[in-house]
Design a protein around this motif. Structure first.
Motif, PDB file in Angstrom:
ATOM      1  N   ARG A 432      -3.100 -20.037   2.993  1.00 56.91           N
ATOM      2  CA  ARG A 432      -3.956 -19.800   3.604  1.00 56.91           C
ATOM      3  C   ARG A 432      -4.798 -18.797   1.495  1.00 56.91           C
ATOM      4  O   ARG A 432      -3.340 -18.377   1.068  1.00 56.91           O
ATOM      5  CB  ARG A 432      -4.495 -18.599   3.678  1.00 56.91           C
ATOM      6  CG  ARG A 432      -4.875 -19.828   5.360  1.00 56.91           C
ATOM      7  CD  ARG A 432      -5.270 -17.555   6.085  1.00 56.91           C
ATOM      8  NE  ARG A 432      -6.074 -17.306   6.127  1.00 56.91           N
ATOM      9  CZ  ARG A 432      -6.808 -15.799   5.383  1.00 56.91           C
ATOM     10  NH1 ARG A 432      -5.615 -15.381   5.275  1.00 56.91           N
ATOM     11  NH2 ARG A 432      -7.996 -15.869   5.161  1.00 56.91           N
ATOM     12  N   GLU A 434      -5.131 -16.385  -0.759  1.00 52.12           N
ATOM     13  CA  GLU A 434      -5.472 -15.364  -0.513  1.00 52.12           C
ATOM     14  C   GLU A 434      -5.380 -15.284  -2.027  1.00 52.12           C
ATOM     15  O   GLU A 434      -4.804 -14.941  -3.504  1.00 52.12           O
ATOM     16  CB  GLU A 434      -4.304 -14.404   0.367  1.00 52.12           C
ATOM     17  CG  GLU A 434      -3.817 -14.956   1.220  1.00 52.12           C
ATOM     18  CD  GLU A 434      -2.726 -14.264   1.636  1.00 52.12           C
ATOM     19  OE1 GLU A 434      -1.781 -13.462   0.688  1.00 52.12           O
ATOM     20  OE2 GLU A 434      -2.718 -13.941   2.992  1.00 52.12           O
TER      21      GLU A 434
ATOM     22  N   ARG B 110       3.523  -9.695   4.508  1.00 48.49           N
ATOM     23  CA  ARG B 110       2.617 -10.219   5.804  1.00 48.49           C
ATOM     24  C   ARG B 110       1.532 -10.469   5.304  1.00 48.49           C
ATOM     25  O   ARG B 110       1.179 -11.429   3.729  1.00 48.49           O
ATOM     26  CB  ARG B 110       1.529  -8.616   6.157  1.00 48.49           C
ATOM     27  CG  ARG B 110       2.769  -7.620   6.617  1.00 48.49           C
ATOM     28  CD  ARG B 110       3.385  -8.008   7.800  1.00 48.49           C
ATOM     29  NE  ARG B 110       4.507  -8.878   8.106  1.00 48.49           N
ATOM     30  CZ  ARG B 110       5.479  -8.833   7.880  1.00 48.49           C
ATOM     31  NH1 ARG B 110       6.345  -8.093   7.213  1.00 48.49           N
ATOM     32  NH2 ARG B 110       5.979  -9.820   8.213  1.00 48.49           N
ATOM     33  N   ARG B 111       0.120 -11.576   6.243  1.00 48.82           N
ATOM     34  CA  ARG B 111      -0.276 -12.651   5.720  1.00 48.82           C
ATOM     35  C   ARG B 111      -1.730 -11.913   6.085  1.00 48.82           C
ATOM     36  O   ARG B 111      -1.241 -11.027   7.811  1.00 48.82           O
ATOM     37  CB  ARG B 111       0.459 -13.640   6.631  1.00 48.82           C
ATOM     38  CG  ARG B 111       1.555 -14.087   7.050  1.00 48.82           C
ATOM     39  CD  ARG B 111       1.666 -15.239   5.130  1.00 48.82           C
ATOM     40  NE  ARG B 111       3.258 -15.648   5.012  1.00 48.82           N
ATOM     41  CZ  ARG B 111       4.229 -16.208   5.690  1.00 48.82           C
ATOM     42  NH1 ARG B 111       3.200 -17.398   6.888  1.00 48.82           N
ATOM     43  NH2 ARG B 111       5.172 -16.619   5.351  1.00 48.82           N
ATOM     44  N   ILE B 112      -2.418 -12.123   5.206  1.00 48.58           N
ATOM     45  CA  ILE B 112      -3.569 -11.261   5.392  1.00 48.58           C
ATOM     46  C   ILE B 112      -4.245 -12.371   6.879  1.00 48.58           C
ATOM     47  O   ILE B 112      -4.623 -13.265   7.002  1.00 48.58           O
ATOM     48  CB  ILE B 112      -4.914 -11.384   4.645  1.00 48.58           C
ATOM     49  CG1 ILE B 112      -4.670 -10.953   3.595  1.00 48.58           C
ATOM     50  CG2 ILE B 112      -5.961 -11.529   4.770  1.00 48.58           C
ATOM     51  CD1 ILE B 112      -3.573  -9.328   4.541  1.00 48.58           C
ATOM     52  N   CYS B 113      -5.255 -11.815   8.218  1.00 48.53           N
ATOM     53  CA  CYS B 113      -5.610 -13.075   9.021  1.00 48.53           C
ATOM     54  C   CYS B 113      -7.042 -13.921   8.390  1.00 48.53           C
ATOM     55  O   CYS B 113      -7.800 -12.739   7.610  1.00 48.53           O
ATOM     56  CB  CYS B 113      -6.090 -11.667  10.102  1.00 48.53           C
ATOM     57  SG  CYS B 113      -4.614 -11.870  12.287  1.00 48.53           S
ATOM     58  N   PRO B 114      -6.998 -15.403   8.766  1.00 49.89           N
ATOM     59  CA  PRO B 114      -8.149 -16.113   8.622  1.00 49.89           C
ATOM     60  C   PRO B 114      -9.474 -14.273   9.447  1.00 49.89           C
ATOM     61  O   PRO B 114      -9.403 -14.323  10.382  1.00 49.89           O
ATOM     62  CB  PRO B 114      -8.287 -16.696   9.497  1.00 49.89           C
ATOM     63  CG  PRO B 114      -7.416 -16.014  10.051  1.00 49.89           C
ATOM     64  CD  PRO B 114      -6.354 -15.384  10.212  1.00 49.89           C
ATOM     65  N   GLY B 115     -10.837 -14.886   8.868  1.00 51.70           N
ATOM     66  CA  GLY B 115     -11.868 -13.773   8.705  1.00 51.70           C
ATOM     67  C   GLY B 115     -12.721 -13.101   7.469  1.00 51.70           C
ATOM     68  O   GLY B 115     -11.620 -12.856   6.783  1.00 51.70           O
ATOM     69  N   ASP B 119     -10.579 -11.293   4.418  1.00 54.20           N
ATOM     70  CA  ASP B 119     -10.724 -11.376   3.251  1.00 54.20           C
ATOM     71  C   ASP B 119     -11.157 -10.607   2.019  1.00 54.20           C
ATOM     72  O   ASP B 119     -10.929  -9.699   0.782  1.00 54.20           O
ATOM     73  CB  ASP B 119     -11.569 -12.744   3.026  1.00 54.20           C
ATOM     74  CG  ASP B 119     -10.629 -14.356   3.641  1.00 54.20           C
ATOM     75  OD1 ASP B 119      -9.393 -13.797   3.833  1.00 54.20           O
ATOM     76  OD2 ASP B 119     -10.927 -14.610   4.125  1.00 54.20           O
ATOM     77  N   TYR B 122      -9.034  -7.715   1.072  1.00 62.14           N
ATOM     78  CA  TYR B 122      -7.859  -7.437   0.899  1.00 62.14           C
ATOM     79  C   TYR B 122      -8.763  -8.118  -0.767  1.00 62.14           C
ATOM     80  O   TYR B 122      -7.566  -7.311  -1.575  1.00 62.14           O
ATOM     81  CB  TYR B 122      -7.328  -9.369   1.026  1.00 62.14           C
ATOM     82  CG  TYR B 122      -6.289  -9.356   0.597  1.00 62.14           C
ATOM     83  CD1 TYR B 122      -5.256  -8.563   0.514  1.00 62.14           C
ATOM     84  CD2 TYR B 122      -5.837 -10.883  -0.115  1.00 62.14           C
ATOM     85  CE1 TYR B 122      -3.497  -9.200  -0.560  1.00 62.14           C
ATOM     86  CE2 TYR B 122      -4.672 -11.135  -0.634  1.00 62.14           C
ATOM     87  CZ  TYR B 122      -3.538 -10.225  -1.236  1.00 62.14           C
ATOM     88  OH  TYR B 122      -2.519 -10.315  -1.357  1.00 62.14           O
ATOM     89  N   GLN B 123      -9.848  -8.766  -0.774  1.00 66.24           N
ATOM     90  CA  GLN B 123     -10.361  -8.217  -2.242  1.00 66.24           C
ATOM     91  C   GLN B 123     -10.361  -7.688  -2.531  1.00 66.24           C
ATOM     92  O   GLN B 123     -10.365  -6.935  -3.978  1.00 66.24           O
ATOM     93  CB  GLN B 123     -11.294  -9.231  -2.356  1.00 66.24           C
ATOM     94  CG  GLN B 123     -10.989 -10.845  -1.714  1.00 66.24           C
ATOM     95  CD  GLN B 123     -12.618 -12.073  -2.343  1.00 66.24           C
ATOM     96  OE1 GLN B 123     -13.308 -11.311  -2.887  1.00 66.24           O
ATOM     97  NE2 GLN B 123     -11.832 -13.841  -1.707  1.00 66.24           N
ATOM     98  N   LYS B 130      -2.081  -5.411   2.990  1.00 66.90           N
ATOM     99  CA  LYS B 130      -1.181  -6.118   3.368  1.00 66.90           C
ATOM    100  C   LYS B 130       0.224  -4.306   4.043  1.00 66.90           C
ATOM    101  O   LYS B 130       0.222  -4.598   4.720  1.00 66.90           O
ATOM    102  CB  LYS B 130      -0.217  -6.763   2.395  1.00 66.90           C
ATOM    103  CG  LYS B 130      -0.530  -7.930   2.331  1.00 66.90           C
ATOM    104  CD  LYS B 130       0.090  -8.812   1.342  1.00 66.90           C
ATOM    105  CE  LYS B 130      -0.781  -9.991   1.506  1.00 66.90           C
ATOM    106  NZ  LYS B 130      -0.069 -11.152   0.753  1.00 66.90           N
TER     107      LYS B 130
END
Lengths: 439, 379
Positions: A432, A434, B110-115, B119, B122-123, B130
Motif C-alpha cells: 500500500r 504509505e 507494522r503496516r498501517i490499516c487501509p482507511g 492514512d 500516518y501522514q 506505527k
C-alpha cells in the motif's frame, strides 16, 4: 549426479579457454624452472574461488534486476547460472558444477528444513477447508499433468507418472525466499507456504512410489522395485528422526534463541545432508522430514523460535545459480518447449481450480491468488528429475527433458508469479502507498 | 450551542461500554503479524456482542461491547467477543492476546490499516503512528448531561493512577524489561494532544476550549484529543483511556465495574474538586503509577504530601462498597482489591513467565493461552 546427467559439455567454449590459457601456462612453466616453490599450473579453479565467483555473478544480476525492474532476485540468480553455465558461455563447467554440488545440496536442505518446520499440522486440524484445498491441489495437479503427459505428449504411463510426481508440487524453497524478500505477511502468504509444503510432502511420497514403478517398467527388477522406494523413505525418515532427536537434545541444553542454538540447527541440518548423501537418499526428502519432525516433536519449544541465519541467502544464491547452470538449454527444441508450456498450463489450471473450489473463509479472489502463488516449480523438481534419470540414463533422457524444461520456464516465471500474488493480495511490505510526512 | 462538536448525546446514567485493543500474533513465533483486514474480511459474525473493527495497524484489532446497564452484560459481551475472535483466529492460524505492549515486536515492520482516518493519522504523525501499536482498554460511562460528563472528566483525573496500576500489563518493549509496570502510556505521551483535560467547569467551557484549539489548527475532531479522560459527545459518555488491555476478559470486566462504581460514588457525593491543583501533579502521579504500579508514591496537591497508591486504592475500595452493592459488582471489585493487596497484576505475571522461560516468545505464548483459554485460566 548433475554432472553425470549433463553429458554434453561446451567443447568450443573450453577450447577457447584453453587457447587463452596457453600463454600464462607457458610463462608459469618457465618460471617453475627457477622458482621451485611454485606449484604446478592450476588446471581447475579452487572450490572456494568458484563459490565466490558464483556468488558475485548471481548477486550482480539478481540485484540489478531487482533494483531496476523489481523482479525477484531469484530470477537473476537463475539467469546468471544459465548465462555462465555449460549451455551458453560455458564458464561454469560440468566438473565445476559437480564441485559445488555439496553446497547446493546444503542450501536446498536448509530451505526444505525450513519448509518442513513451517508445516503447521495444528492449523490443518482446525480448518478443514485447508485440508480440502491441499487434497484438491495434489490430486488435480497429479492427474492433470499425468493425462497431459500420456494423452498429448504420448509418454508411457510410468514416465508420465514420474513426470507428474516430479512437477506437481510447488517449490517451497522459491516460495520461502520470495516471501522473505517481499516481507509478505497475511493469509494468502500463509496459505501459499502451507500448500507449497503439503504439495511437496505428497510429491516426495509419490516420487518414492514412482521409483518402484520405474524399476518395474524398465528392468522388471522386483527386488529393486520394492526395496528402493523403501530405502528412500525409510532411510530419509530414519536419518530425519535421529538427527532431529539429536538436535533437540543438544539444543535443549542451550539458552533459547541463542546463537549456539542457531549453530546447532545448522550443524544438524548439514549432518543430515551429509548422511543422506552417504546413503544415496534424496537430500530434499530427508531434510523436509527432519523439519516436520523438529516442529512436531518440539513440545517444549526448544527450537521453535530459532531462525536460520542470514547466511542461508548466500547458500540460496549458489543453489539457484547451480540450478540455472544445470538446465539443459542446449537440448531445447520448440516441440519440447511447447509440451513444457502445455504441461505448465495444465498444472496451473489444476492448482487455480483446486484452490478456487476448495472454499473456506478466504474470499474467492484471494483463493485465486493463492493458486497463482503456488505456481513456482523449481529446485526439488530438478533434483528429483535427475534422481530418476540417474537410474536409467540411457532410457530416460527424452522423458527427462519435459520436466526439466517445465522447471526451466518456471525458474523464471515462478518467482514472478509468486511475488505478483503476494503484491496483489496487499501483503508485501509497501504494497500500500504509505506516504508519511504531509501535513 | 455545541458548534463543531455536535450535540451531546443523551445516555442513561452509568451505562457502560468497553473497548479493547487486542494483539494479533503469529502462532509460529508469537511476534505480531499482519492479520486485521483479513480477519474482518472473512468474519462471519452477527454483531450480537458488539463490534469488531480495525485499529491503526494491521496487527491490532479492536472489540467494543454493546452499551450495558449492568456489569454482567459487559462480562457476557466480552466473553462472547473473545470466543468469536478466538474461533475465527484459529481458522487463520493467528493467536490473540492481551497486554498493553507486544514485548518484542519491531515497530517499523507494522503496516498501517487501509482507511482514510488511518492514512490521515500516518501522514500527520509519521512513525509515531506505527509506534502507536500499543493496546489499551477504554471504558465509557454514560452521562445524563453534558455538564455531568465534563464534571466527571475533572473528577476522575485524580483517580487515573489507580486505573493505570490496576491494569498495568506492559513491562516489556523492544525485547527489554523497561522497569515500568505500564510502558504503553509512554507511546501515547509522544502525541502532542495527549495528557490531561484542562480544568474546565462546564460543557460550554469545553466547547469554547475545543473551538479555540480548532481555530488554532490543532484539532479537527474530538478524536484528536488523546486525553487520559475525555468526554465523548457522540456516545454521551465520559471515557477513561489510561488502562492497558488486561491479560484476560475478567480483569477487563472488573476495571469497567470499578469505573461504574467510582462514577456513581462521585456523582452521588459530589466532592469538591481542585482541578487546577491536580493538574500540576497529574504527570508526576501518572509516571509514578506507570513506573511502579502498586508501589507508586502519589502526590496530593491539596494536602501537600505524598501517600502510597496502594493505601489510597484500598481506601477507595472501602468507599465504593455501597455503590458496588447497588450495582451488583462487589465480586468484581473484590477481585481488583486482591490484585491491589497482593500486587499480582499483569506486569508481575508477565515478568514471572519471562523468568521461567528466559525468552519473550514463550511469554507471549503464555499470554495468548491465558487470553484464549478463558475464564478458568484467568481465575
Amino acid at each position: 549426479m548433475v554432472g553425470a546427467a549433463l553429458s554434453l559439455p561446451m567443447a568450443g567454449a573450453l577450447d577457447n579457454l584453453q587457447r587463452l590459457l596457453q600463454l600464462p601456462r607457458r610463462f608459469w612453466e618457465q618460471a617453475q624452472e627457477e622458482l621451485f616453490f611454485l606449484p604446478p599450473f592450476p588446471e581447475q579453479i579452487d572450490s572456494l574461488a568458484l563459490f565466490s565467483l558464483l556468488l558475485v555473478s548471481g548477486l550482480l544480476i539478481g540485484e540489478s534486476l531487482h533494483v531496476r525492474l523489481r523482479w525477484p532476485r531469484l530470477i537473476g540468480y537463475v539467469l546468471a547460472g544459465t548465462l555462465f553455465g555449460p549451455s551458453l558461455l560455458g564458464w561454469i563447467s560440468i566438473e565445476a558444477l559437480g564441485q559445488v554440488r555439496p553446497i547446493a545440496d546444503a542450501a536446498l536442505g536448509l530451505l526444505l528444513l525450513e519448509a518442513g518446520r513451517r508445516l503447521d499440522l495444528r492449523w490443518l486440524a482446525s480448518n478443514p477447508a485447508l485440508l480440502r484445498g491441499a487434497l484438491a491441489d495434489i490430486v488435480l495437479s497429479f492427474f492433470f499433468i499425468y493425462f497431459f503427459a500420456t494423452a498429448v505428449v504420448g509418454m508411457v504411463p510410468a514416465w508420465a507418472a514420474a513426470t507428474a510426481a516430479v512437477t506437481m508440487a510447488s517449490a517451497p524453497a522459491v516460495v520461502l525466499l520470495t516471501v522473505e524478500e517481499a516481507k509478505a505477511q497475511g493469509q494468502v502468504t500463509e496459505r501459499i507456504i502451507l500448500y507449497a509444503s503439503l504439495g511437496s510432502a505428497a510429491s516426495f511420497v509419490l516420487f518414492a512410489v514412482v521409483l518402484g514403478v520405474v524399476h518395474t517398467e524398465l528392468s522388471h527388477d522386483w527386488l529393486n522395485a520394492v526395496v528402493h522406494p523403501l530405502w528412500v523413505v525409510a532411510g530419509g525418515g530414519l536419518i530425519a528422526w535421529l538427527v532431529s532427536r539429536f538436535a533437540l537434545a543438544v539444543a535443549g541444553r542451550l539458552p533459547k534463541r541463542s546463537l549456539a542454538q542457531v549453530f546447532i540447527l545448522v550443524a544438524s541440518a548439514l549432518f543430515a545432508v551429509g548422511l543422506a548423501r552417504m546413503l544415496a537418499v534424496p537430500v530434499f526428502l530427508t531434510l523436509f522430514l527432519m523439519g516436520v519432525l523438529l516442529a512436531f516433536r518440539d513440545q517444549q519449544q526448544v527450537l521453535k523460535y530459532t531462525e536460520l541465519p542470514e547466511v542461508h541467502w548466500l547458500l540460496a544464491i549458489i543453489l539457484f545459480v547451480v540450478i540455472g547452470a544445470t538446465l539443459p538449454w542446449r537440448e531445447f527444441t520448440w516441440l519440447t518447449g511447447l509440451y513444457a508450456l502445455g504441461l505448465l498450463g495444465a498444472r496451473a489450471l489444476a492448482k487455480v481450480a483446486a484452490l478456487y473450489w476448495s472454499g473456506g473463509e478466504l474470499a474467492p479472489a484471494k483463493r485465486l491468488l493463492v493458486g497463482v502463488g503456488i505456481q513456482p516449480l523449481s529446485a526439488t523438481a530438478v533434483f528429483m528429475a535427475y534422481e530418476v534419470a540417474g537410474l536409467y540414463p540411457a532410457v530416460s533422457r527424452t522423458a527427462l527433458l519435459l520436466p526439466l524444461f517445465a522447471a526451466a520456464i518456471m525458474e523464471i516465471a515462478g518467482p514472478a508469479l509468486c511475488r505478483l500474488a503476494l503484491v496483489r493480495a496487499g501483503e508485501t511490505d509497501g504494497a500500500r502507498t504509505e506516504t508519511g510526512g504531509k501535513q | 450551542m455545541s458548534g463543531r462538536l455536535g450535540d451531546f448525546t443523551h445516555s442513561e446514567a452509568l451505562t457502560l461500554g468497553v473497548e479493547l485493543e487486542l494483539q494479533l500474533v503469529s502462532r509460529r513465533d508469537y511476534d505480531l503479524t499482519r492479520g486485521a483486514t483479513d480477519l474482518l474480511g472473512a468474519l462471519d459474525y452477527d454483531g450480537h456482542f458488539g463490534e469488531i473493527k480495525l485499529e491503526i495497524t494491521e496487527s491490532m484489532i479492536e472489540v467494543s461491547t454493546m452499551p450495558q446497564a449492568r456489569i454482567a452484560g459487559i462480562a457476557t459481551d466480552l466473553r462472547g467477543l473473545r470466543d468469536t475472535l478466538v474461533r475465527h483466529c484459529a481458522k487463520n492460524n493467528i493467536a490473540i492476546c492481551g497486554g498493553g505492549t507486544h514485548p518484542f515486536h519491531h515497530w517499523a515492520d507494522r503496516r498501517i490499516c487501509p482507511g482514510e482516518r488511518f492514512d490521515q493519522i500516518y501522514q500527520r504523525y509519521g512513525y509515531l503512528a506505527k509506534q502507536f501499536t500499543v493496546f489499551g482498554q477504554h471504558v465509557h460511562v454514560g452521562c445524563t448531561s453534558a455538564d455531568d460528563a465534563i464534571w466527571l472528566t475533572q473528577a476522575l483525573a485524580e483517580h487515573v493512577p489507580t486505573f493505570i496500576a490496576l491494569s498495568a500489563a506492559s513491562p516489556f518493549v523492544d525485547g527489554v524489561d523497561t522497569f515500568f509496570q505500564s510502558a504503553r502510556l509512554n507511546a501515547v505521551s509522544a502525541f502532542p494532544l495527549s495528557g490531561q483535560c484542562p480544568p474546565l467547569g462546564s460543557w460550554l467551557e469545553f466547547v469554547a476550549h475545543f473551538d479555540f484549539l480548532y481555530d488554532c489548527g490543532i484539532v479537527r475532531s474530538i478524536k484528536d484529543l488523546y486525553w487520559d479522560v475525555r468526554p465523548k459527545p457522540e456516545y454521551g459518555t465520559v471515557e477513561i483511556r489510561v488502562c492497558d488491555t488486561p491479560l484476560d476478559v475478567n480483569t477487563a470486566t472488573a476495571l469497567a465495574a470499578l469505573a461504574q462504581a467510582l462514577c456513581r460514588y462521585l456523582l452521588r457525593t459530589r466532592p469538591l474538586l481542585h482541578a487546577e491543583r491536580w493538574q500540576h501533579v497529574a504527570r508526576y502521579n501518572k509516571f509514578q503509577a506507570c513506573r511502579y504500579g502498586m508501589e507508586a508514591m502519589l502526590s496530593d496537591p491539596v494536602r501537600r504530601c505524598q501517600e502510597p497508591l496502594r493505601e489510597r486504592m484500598l481506601a477507595l475500595f472501602d468507599a465504593l462498597a455501597e455503590d458496588a452493592r447497588e450495582l451488583d459488582s462487589t465480586a468484581w471489585l473484590d477481585a481488583l482489591r486482591a490484585v491491589a493487596t497482593e500486587g499480582e497484576g499483569g506486569a508481575v505475571w508477565l515478568r514471572a513467565w519471562q523468568a521461567a522461560h528466559g525468552n519473550l516468545n514463550d511469554v507471549v505464548r503464555e499470554a495468548a493461552e491465558r487470553w484464549m483459554q478463558g475464564d478458568a485460566a484467568a481465575a
